[in-house]
Write a protein that holds these residues in place. Structure first.
Motif, PDB file in Angstrom:
ATOM      1  N   VAL A  10       0.852  -1.198   0.000  1.00  0.00           N
ATOM      2  CA  VAL A  10       0.000   0.000   0.000  1.00  0.00           C
ATOM      3  C   VAL A  10       0.888   1.249   0.000  1.00  0.00           C
ATOM      4  CG1 VAL A  10      -1.716   1.309   1.322  1.00  0.00           C
ATOM      5  CG2 VAL A  10      -1.972  -1.171   1.073  1.00  0.00           C
ATOM      6  N   SER A 142      -3.887  -5.007  -5.185  1.00  0.00           N
ATOM      7  CA  SER A 142      -2.861  -4.030  -4.798  1.00  0.00           C
ATOM      8  C   SER A 142      -2.147  -3.500  -6.044  1.00  0.00           C
ATOM      9  CB  SER A 142      -1.845  -4.671  -3.842  1.00  0.00           C
ATOM     10  OG  SER A 142      -1.019  -5.561  -4.563  1.00  0.00           O
ATOM     11  N   GLN A 225     -12.622  -4.104  -1.074  1.00  0.00           N
ATOM     12  CA  GLN A 225     -11.399  -4.130  -0.267  1.00  0.00           C
ATOM     13  C   GLN A 225     -11.677  -4.685   1.137  1.00  0.00           C
ATOM     14  OE1 GLN A 225      -9.096  -4.211  -2.359  1.00  0.00           O
ATOM     15  NE2 GLN A 225      -7.749  -2.549  -1.779  1.00  0.00           N
ATOM     16  N   ASN A 229      -9.437  -7.812   1.570  1.00  0.00           N
ATOM     17  CA  ASN A 229      -8.333  -7.590   2.519  1.00  0.00           C
ATOM     18  C   ASN A 229      -8.732  -7.966   3.941  1.00  0.00           C
ATOM     19  OD1 ASN A 229      -6.628  -6.617   0.554  1.00  0.00           O
ATOM     20  ND2 ASN A 229      -7.080  -4.462   0.935  1.00  0.00           N
ATOM     21  N   ASP A 316      -7.590   1.481   0.891  1.00  0.00           N
ATOM     22  CA  ASP A 316      -6.507   0.494   1.034  1.00  0.00           C
ATOM     23  C   ASP A 316      -5.998   0.477   2.472  1.00  0.00           C
ATOM     24  OD1 ASP A 316      -6.766   0.112  -1.658  1.00  0.00           O
ATOM     25  OD2 ASP A 316      -4.852   1.026  -2.223  1.00  0.00           O
TER      26      ASP A 316
END
Ligand code: PA5
Length: 344
Positions: A10, A142, A225, A229, A316
Motif C-alpha cells: 500500500v 494491490s 477491499q 483484505n 486500502d
C-alpha cells in the motif's frame, strides 16, 4: 506490524502509479489505428476489473466514447470491429477473461491487453494484439495502478479521450504521496484518520455510500477491499438510487443485525456539481444516525483522477488496518484459489 507485507505494498502504491503511467505499450496489429472506435469494453474480474471502472468514470466525464465494464465470460453481442476490447487480468490466467478475449477475436474487435503474464500475455504476443506487460507477483487488488494507468495511456495514445491527463496524473501522484505520509503505519492512531476509522469499524458491518458517478465506483471498491483484505461482509450503494429503496432498510436495520456502520464518500466539489445530492446526503445521514454511526471520508484534489484515487487509496489503508485488528491476513485469497482449483 505488517506480517503479511500488504501495508508495504500500500505504501508503495504512489510509486507503482508513477511507474504504471510510463509503462511501454507494444502496439501490435490487433488494434488497427485506422479503424474508428465507437465503443470500448474493458473485460476483467475482481481487482483487475476495477481499473476498467475508473476508465469508465473518466470516459463519462471526458468522452466521447462510452466505456462498458464486462465482468463475465461473454461479451455483449453488439461488440464488433468498431469496438475496442481491453482485456485486463493481472495474473493473465482468469478463465472468464480468457473466454471473453476469444469472443472479442471472433467479433473481429480491436483488442488490447493489460496483464503481468500468464496465458493472456501468450495470446497477445501470438495474435499480435496491442499489450502492456506490467510487473507481476503481488495481489491483483494491490496492483490497481498497474492495471489502470496503461489503459489511460492507451486511450490517450489513440486520442479516445478529450482531455490531457499529464497535469491530473502529477496532481494524483502528489496527493497519493501526501496520503501515504499522513496515513502510514508510522503515524500514531490519534493523528491517523485511517487507523481511527478502522478502529471505529471493528466488529461492525460497513455499508459504503457514494453518489452516482465516480463515488459509486469507489464505494464498490471500498466494499470489495473490506471483503478481500479484511475478510468481512460489506455493502455499497449509490445515491440517489439508495433514497428510493434501501433508505427504508434503516427503519428496521438494527433488528436484523445490530452492528452496522455507514461511510459516506464525499467530494469537495459536490456542492457545485449537484446541491440536490448534498441535501440528500444530509437527510439520509440524519435518518441513519438514529440507528447507526455514520462516518464521512472526503476526496482530495481538484481533478477527477485525483479525487477518485484519493478515496481509493484511503480504502486500502483502512481495510488493511482493520484486517490486522481482526488478526487476519490481508493477502490471503484461499477461498478464491479454492474455487479456481475446483473449477479447473
Ligand atoms: O484481487 C484479487 O485477488 C481478485 O479479485 C482477482 O483480481 C480476480 O480473481 C481476477 O484475477 P486476475 O486479476 O488475475 O485476473
Amino acid at each position: 506490524r505488517d506480517p503479511h507485507g500488504m501495508l508495504d505494498l500500500v505504501l508503495k502504491f504512489p510509486a507503482q502509479c508513477r511507474e504504471a503511467a510510463n509503462i511501454t505499450w507494444h502496439y501490435g496489429v490487433g488494434a488497427s489505428e485506422a479503424v474508428e472506435i465507437r465503443r470500448i469494453v474493458v473485460t476483467g474480474l475482481g481487482g483487475s476489473a476495477i481499473g476498467g471502472d475508473f476508465l469508465r468514470c473518466l470516459a463519462d466525464e471526458y468522452g466521447p466514447i462510452p466505456v462498458l465494464v464486462n465482468r463475465d465470460y461473454h461479451l455483449p453481442h453488439w461488440v464488433n470491429r468498431n469496438t475496442l476490447v481491453i482485456a485486463a487480468s493481472y495474473s493473465g490466467n482468469t478463465e472468464e477473461t480468457l473466454q471473453a478475449i476469444r469472443d472479442a477475436s471472433r467479433a473481429e474487435a480491436q483488442i488490447a491487453v493489460v496483464t503481468s503474464g500468464g496465458k493472456l500475455a501468450d495470446i497477445a504476443k501470438q495474435a499480435s494484439y496491442a499489450y502492456a506487460l506490467v510487473p507481476g507477483g503481488q495481489p491483483p487488488r494491490s496492483a490497481t495502478g498497474y492495471m489502470f494507468f496503461p489503459q489511460l495511456t492507451y486511450l490517450a495514445h489513440r486520442s479516445l479521450l478529450r482531455h490531457q491527463f499529464e497535469h491530473d496524473i502529477e496532481e494524483t501522484l502528489s496527493i497519493l504521496e501526501s496520503l501515504a505520509k499522513r496515513l502510514g503505519p508510522d503515524v500514531p492512531t490519534d493523528q491517523n484518520p485511517a487507523k481511527q476509522l478502522a478502529r471505529a469499524l471493528y466488529g461492525k458491518i460497513p455499508v459504503i455510500y457514494g453518489s452516482q458517478g465516480y463515488r459509486g465506483v469507489v464505494a464498490y471498491r471500498w466494499k470489495s477491499q473490506f471483503n478481500e483484505n479484511t475478510k468481512i461482509a460489506a455493502f455499497s450503494n449509490v445515491l440517489p438510487e439508495q433514497n428510493h429503496n434501501e433508505i427504508l432498510a434503516w427503519v428496521q436495520a438494527q433488528k436484523q443485525a445490530p452492528n452496522w456502520a455507514v461511510i459516506f464518500l464525499r467530494d469537495p466539489n459536490e456542492r457545485f456539481e449537484n446541491p440536490r445530492i448534498v441535501r440528500r446526503v444530509e437527510v439520509t445521514t440524519e435518518l441513519i444516525r438514529r440507528v447507526a454511526p455514520v462516518y464521512e471520508v472526503l476526496a482530495e484534489g481538484e481533478s477527477l483522477l485525483a479525487r477518485l484515487f484519493s478515496l481509493v487509496y484511503i480504502a486500502d489503508f483502512v481495510s488493511v488496518y482493520l484486517a490486522y485488528l481482526y488478526g487476519v491476513c490481508p493477502t490471503d485469497i484461499s477461498y478464491i484459489d479454492y474455487l479456481k482449483a475446483e473449477l479447473a
